[in-house]
Enzyme design. Structure first.
Site, PDB file in Angstrom:
ATOM      1  N   ARG A 118     -12.041  17.753  -8.131  1.00  0.00           N
ATOM      2  CA  ARG A 118     -12.566  16.703  -8.972  1.00  0.00           C
ATOM      3  C   ARG A 118     -11.544  15.823  -9.559  1.00  0.00           C
ATOM      4  NH1 ARG A 118     -16.055  20.926  -9.896  1.00  0.00           N
ATOM      5  NH2 ARG A 118     -17.763  20.920  -8.390  1.00  0.00           N
ATOM      6  N   LYS A 140      -5.384   1.919  -5.633  1.00  0.00           N
ATOM      7  CA  LYS A 140      -6.453   1.740  -4.356  1.00  0.00           C
ATOM      8  C   LYS A 140      -5.834   2.836  -3.659  1.00  0.00           C
ATOM      9  CE  LYS A 140      -8.227  -2.781  -3.837  1.00  0.00           C
ATOM     10  NZ  LYS A 140      -8.353  -3.870  -2.768  1.00  0.00           N
ATOM     11  N   GLU A 182       4.529  -9.301   1.413  1.00  0.00           N
ATOM     12  CA  GLU A 182       3.677  -9.051   0.267  1.00  0.00           C
ATOM     13  C   GLU A 182       4.420  -9.555  -1.019  1.00  0.00           C
ATOM     14  OE1 GLU A 182       0.940  -8.117   0.403  1.00  0.00           O
ATOM     15  OE2 GLU A 182       0.329  -6.779   2.224  1.00  0.00           O
ATOM     16  N   LYS A 224       0.967  -8.001 -10.124  1.00  0.00           N
ATOM     17  CA  LYS A 224      -0.091  -6.960  -9.585  1.00  0.00           C
ATOM     18  C   LYS A 224      -0.841  -6.370 -10.760  1.00  0.00           C
ATOM     19  CE  LYS A 224      -2.060  -3.976  -6.375  1.00  0.00           C
ATOM     20  NZ  LYS A 224      -1.687  -3.263  -4.965  1.00  0.00           N
ATOM     21  N   GLU A 234     -12.053  -4.613  -8.318  1.00  0.00           N
ATOM     22  CA  GLU A 234     -12.300  -5.761  -7.598  1.00  0.00           C
ATOM     23  C   GLU A 234     -13.813  -6.528  -7.567  1.00  0.00           C
ATOM     24  OE1 GLU A 234      -9.773  -5.639  -3.940  1.00  0.00           O
ATOM     25  OE2 GLU A 234     -11.176  -6.964  -2.786  1.00  0.00           O
ATOM     26  N   ARG A 238      -9.357  -9.556  -8.660  1.00  0.00           N
ATOM     27  CA  ARG A 238      -8.499  -8.869  -7.854  1.00  0.00           C
ATOM     28  C   ARG A 238      -8.392  -9.190  -6.472  1.00  0.00           C
ATOM     29  NH1 ARG A 238      -7.074  -2.287  -8.319  1.00  0.00           N
ATOM     30  NH2 ARG A 238      -5.769  -2.397  -6.434  1.00  0.00           N
ATOM     31  N   ASN A 242      -5.806 -10.222  -1.858  1.00  0.00           N
ATOM     32  CA  ASN A 242      -6.114 -10.054  -0.378  1.00  0.00           C
ATOM     33  C   ASN A 242      -5.592 -11.484   0.309  1.00  0.00           C
ATOM     34  OD1 ASN A 242      -7.066  -7.388  -0.775  1.00  0.00           O
ATOM     35  ND2 ASN A 242      -8.974  -8.350  -1.378  1.00  0.00           N
ATOM     36  N   HIS A 245      -5.213 -11.579   3.769  1.00  0.00           N
ATOM     37  CA  HIS A 245      -5.275 -10.438   4.682  1.00  0.00           C
ATOM     38  C   HIS A 245      -6.822 -10.217   5.564  1.00  0.00           C
ATOM     39  CE1 HIS A 245      -2.302  -8.998   1.842  1.00  0.00           C
ATOM     40  NE2 HIS A 245      -2.535  -7.716   2.243  1.00  0.00           N
ATOM     41  N   HIS A 249      -5.593  -8.765   8.860  1.00  0.00           N
ATOM     42  CA  HIS A 249      -6.285  -7.864   9.369  1.00  0.00           C
ATOM     43  C   HIS A 249      -6.753  -7.829  10.804  1.00  0.00           C
ATOM     44  CE1 HIS A 249      -6.903  -5.654   5.201  1.00  0.00           C
ATOM     45  NE2 HIS A 249      -5.997  -5.317   5.779  1.00  0.00           N
ATOM     46  N   HIS A 262       1.813  -4.431   9.375  1.00  0.00           N
ATOM     47  CA  HIS A 262       0.860  -5.236   8.167  1.00  0.00           C
ATOM     48  C   HIS A 262       1.534  -6.410   7.782  1.00  0.00           C
ATOM     49  CE1 HIS A 262      -2.265  -5.140   5.077  1.00  0.00           C
ATOM     50  NE2 HIS A 262      -1.327  -5.074   4.468  1.00  0.00           N
TER      51      HIS A 262
HETATM   52  P1  NAD Z   1       4.536   3.364   5.780  1.00  0.00           P
HETATM   53  O1  NAD Z   1       4.091   4.130   4.551  1.00  0.00           O
HETATM   54  O2  NAD Z   1       4.091   3.655   7.338  1.00  0.00           O
HETATM   55  O3  NAD Z   1       6.126   3.461   5.869  1.00  0.00           O
HETATM   56  C1  NAD Z   1       6.549   2.411   6.885  1.00  0.00           C
HETATM   57  C2  NAD Z   1       7.764   3.323   7.775  1.00  0.00           C
HETATM   58  O4  NAD Z   1       8.915   3.265   6.774  1.00  0.00           O
HETATM   59  C3  NAD Z   1       7.308   4.746   7.955  1.00  0.00           C
HETATM   60  O5  NAD Z   1       7.690   5.025   9.128  1.00  0.00           O
HETATM   61  C4  NAD Z   1       7.941   5.306   6.682  1.00  0.00           C
HETATM   62  O6  NAD Z   1       8.214   6.889   7.104  1.00  0.00           O
HETATM   63  C5  NAD Z   1       9.191   4.943   6.593  1.00  0.00           C
HETATM   64  N1  NAD Z   1       9.932   4.642   5.311  1.00  0.00           N
HETATM   65  C6  NAD Z   1       9.286   4.407   4.290  1.00  0.00           C
HETATM   66  N2  NAD Z   1      10.244   4.428   3.196  1.00  0.00           N
HETATM   67  C7  NAD Z   1      11.538   4.744   3.695  1.00  0.00           C
HETATM   68  C8  NAD Z   1      12.979   4.963   3.396  1.00  0.00           C
HETATM   69  N3  NAD Z   1      13.155   4.378   1.928  1.00  0.00           N
HETATM   70  N4  NAD Z   1      13.797   5.131   4.397  1.00  0.00           N
HETATM   71  C9  NAD Z   1      13.372   5.169   5.820  1.00  0.00           C
HETATM   72  N5  NAD Z   1      12.254   4.781   6.151  1.00  0.00           N
HETATM   73  C10 NAD Z   1      11.243   4.731   5.279  1.00  0.00           C
HETATM   74  O7  NAD Z   1       4.162   1.651   5.576  1.00  0.00           O
HETATM   75  P2  NAD Z   1       4.231   0.825   4.341  1.00  0.00           P
HETATM   76  O8  NAD Z   1       4.271  -0.440   4.926  1.00  0.00           O
HETATM   77  O9  NAD Z   1       4.889   1.392   3.112  1.00  0.00           O
HETATM   78  O10 NAD Z   1       2.497   0.932   3.630  1.00  0.00           O
HETATM   79  C11 NAD Z   1       1.343   0.628   4.673  1.00  0.00           C
HETATM   80  C12 NAD Z   1       0.283   1.220   4.045  1.00  0.00           C
HETATM   81  O11 NAD Z   1       0.171   0.795   2.844  1.00  0.00           O
HETATM   82  C13 NAD Z   1      -0.817   0.854   4.977  1.00  0.00           C
HETATM   83  O12 NAD Z   1      -1.588   2.046   5.342  1.00  0.00           O
HETATM   84  C14 NAD Z   1      -1.666  -0.168   3.818  1.00  0.00           C
HETATM   85  O13 NAD Z   1      -3.132   0.190   4.008  1.00  0.00           O
HETATM   86  C15 NAD Z   1      -1.306   0.543   2.617  1.00  0.00           C
HETATM   87  N6  NAD Z   1      -1.464  -0.332   1.624  1.00  0.00           N
HETATM   88  C16 NAD Z   1      -1.932   0.165   0.319  1.00  0.00           C
HETATM   89  C17 NAD Z   1      -2.084  -0.886  -0.886  1.00  0.00           C
HETATM   90  C18 NAD Z   1      -2.841  -0.356  -2.080  1.00  0.00           C
HETATM   91  O14 NAD Z   1      -3.117  -1.120  -2.790  1.00  0.00           O
HETATM   92  N7  NAD Z   1      -2.913   0.966  -2.078  1.00  0.00           N
HETATM   93  C19 NAD Z   1      -1.720  -2.024  -0.767  1.00  0.00           C
HETATM   94  C20 NAD Z   1      -0.948  -2.455   0.226  1.00  0.00           C
HETATM   95  C21 NAD Z   1      -0.929  -1.662   1.465  1.00  0.00           C
HETATM   96  N1  GLY Z   2      -3.573  -4.774  -2.029  1.00  0.00           N
HETATM   97  C1  GLY Z   2      -4.750  -5.159  -2.563  1.00  0.00           C
HETATM   98  C2  GLY Z   2      -5.031  -4.383  -3.804  1.00  0.00           C
HETATM   99  O1  GLY Z   2      -4.396  -3.582  -4.503  1.00  0.00           O
HETATM  100  O2  GLY Z   2      -6.031  -4.684  -4.456  1.00  0.00           O
END
Ligand code: NAD
Ligand code: GLY
Length: 362
Positions: A118, A140, A182, A224, A234, A238, A242, A245, A249, A262
């Site tokens: 939990r 998030k 971003e 942020k 949100e 907030r 997006n 986005h 998307h 992305h």
């Molecule tokens: P990811 O986590 O898939 O990383 C991208 C690639 O880079 C992967 O292959 C990873 O293994 C590699 N990698 C990461 N760091 C590395 C490093 N230092 N050296 C070598 N390789 C490395 O993708 P991302 O772009 O980091 O994140 C995308 C994800 O984030 C999506 O799922 C998206 O929905 C999410 N996201 C969440 C929020 C939020 O507010 N929670 C905001 C934006 C995106």
């Molecule tokens: N990436 C959008 C949010 O964190 O709200």
């Protein structure tokens, strides 16, 4: 090292940004005060950074779970691997999860932390630019469902975010560029001076000069953090995070996940949103040109992919969670650095903006 805070009263937490912070043992231990720790990562990132993190925690029960790499594995099924490991190693409610990786690892670790017994505490050690400027901050957390991205999740804040900018040296160039989308988004929605600074310093950023990296990541985290502190769940403001986005998307899904990253899809999405802002009379054409120029310098796309059709884009946008009560809701710009949310955009205006950005197939 630079520090900023996400001000959420008793849940306020710091974001540290600096070189070599994965080896800053004292900092890590300060935010992992309990005996049990579960590090969540993937095999590629673990090869690079796990030993460094583990070396800082010699007196802990420090277990590790490595998840399969990639967005395709951001699922409930993968999430259960974290729970399996936590239970097999008898982690208690006082355990602490550590997300070591990009946004995929961060989102899944945060969600696991929100559910395990939990709710247990967790910290973020983001290693991709996108995770350092966006995903690791703001709480998030989610996994994907076959019918929609990030559809199963929770708002659940970390206890700290520790950003080691040295990790960017191993990030593949295309992933780094996607993260820059971003970065530009943060400037566009909230900070005109930061946008100008980026125009002047983007080459240093692309060359990964340490000072430029730290300044950029700090600005993004501050923006942020401020937005999240004002509207954690949100209800309003907030949503400006997006920006680009809703279109992005649709492009990402329409092309098939993995074809565009992305950030690449968001880059093109921001151009369409800016074009729409011009149609609504709020943004100047010269601002759109500045936005496109900066995206080009980062080798990011500024046009809608030619293979997509209008119908496909509309079908995909109507699935997007940002469209509420059948009302098309868009984040638009009054000017660079000043975003607003509009519920009054017509479908015809959206079609026109998409056509202006290269979408020619009905
Ligand atoms: P990811 O986590 O898939 O990383 C991208 C690639 O880079 C992967 O292959 C990873 O293994 C590699 N990698 C990461 N760091 C590395 C490093 N230092 N050296 C070598 N390789 C490395 O993708 P991302 O772009 O980091 O994140 C995308 C994800 O984030 C999506 O799922 C998206 O929905 C999410 N996201 C969440 C929020 C939020 O507010 N929670 C905001 C934006 C995106
Ligand atoms: N990436 C959008 C949010 O964190 O709200």
């Amino acid at each position: 090292m630079k520090t900023c805070w996400v001000e959420l009263h008793e849940r306020r937490y710091p974001i540290y940004i600096g070189e070599g912070l994965l080896s800053a043992g004292e900092l890590l231990r300060q935010h992992l005060p309990k005996r049990q720790v579960m590090i969540v990562s993937n095999p590629a990132i673990a090869d690079l950074y796990l030993a460094t993190v583990q070396a800082q925690l010699p007196d802990k029960q420090c277990d590790v779970v490595l998840l399969p790499e990639g967005e395709a594995y951001k699922t409930l099924e993968t999430l259960s691997l974290i729970f399996d490991e936590l239970l097999q190693h008898q982690h208690h409610r006082s355990t602490q999860l550590v997300a070591l990786g990009g946004g995929v690892i961060g989102d899944m670790t945060g969600f696991a932390a929100s559910c395990y017994q939990r709710g247990v505490s967790f910290i973020q050690l983001p290693t991709s630019l996108l995770a350092q400027v966006d995903a690791s901050v703001g709480g998030k957390t989610a996994v994907n469902h076959p019918l929609g991205k990030n559809m199963i999740g929770a708002f659940y804040q970390p206890n700290a975010v520790i950003i080691d900018t040295n990790t960017l040296s191993t990030l593949p160039p295309r992933e780094f560029q996607a993260g820059l989308a971003e970065v530009i988004k943060h400037a566009l929605i909230r900070d005109a001076d930061f946008f100008t600074w980026l125009e002047q310093n983007i080459d240093k950023m692309i060359a990964k000069e340490p000072e430029a990296l730290q300044t950029t990541i700090y600005h993004c985290c501050q923006i942020k953090a401020e937005v999240v502190a004002n509207d954690e769940r949100e209800q309003g403001l907030r949503a400006i995070l997006n920006f680009g986005h809703t279109f992005g998307h649709a492009f990402e899904a329409g092309l098939g996940y993995g074809y565009w990253l992305h950030g690449e899809a968001v880059a093109a999405g921001m151009v369409v949103a800016a074009q729409l802002s011009i149609a609504l009379g709020t943004l100047a054409l010269t601002d759109l040109e500045r936005i496109k120029r900066l995206l080009h310098r980062c080798h990011l796309p500024t046009e809608v992919p030619a293979t997509l059709s209008m119908k496909q884009c509309f079908d995909l946008m109507s699935l997007d969670k940002k469209i509420e009560n059948d009302q098309m809701r868009f984040v638009l710009l009054k000017s660079i650095g000043d975003a607003y949310i509009s519920d009054t955009v017509s479908a015809e205006q959206v079609r026109a903006a998409l056509r202006m950005c290269g979408l020619n197939r009905e």
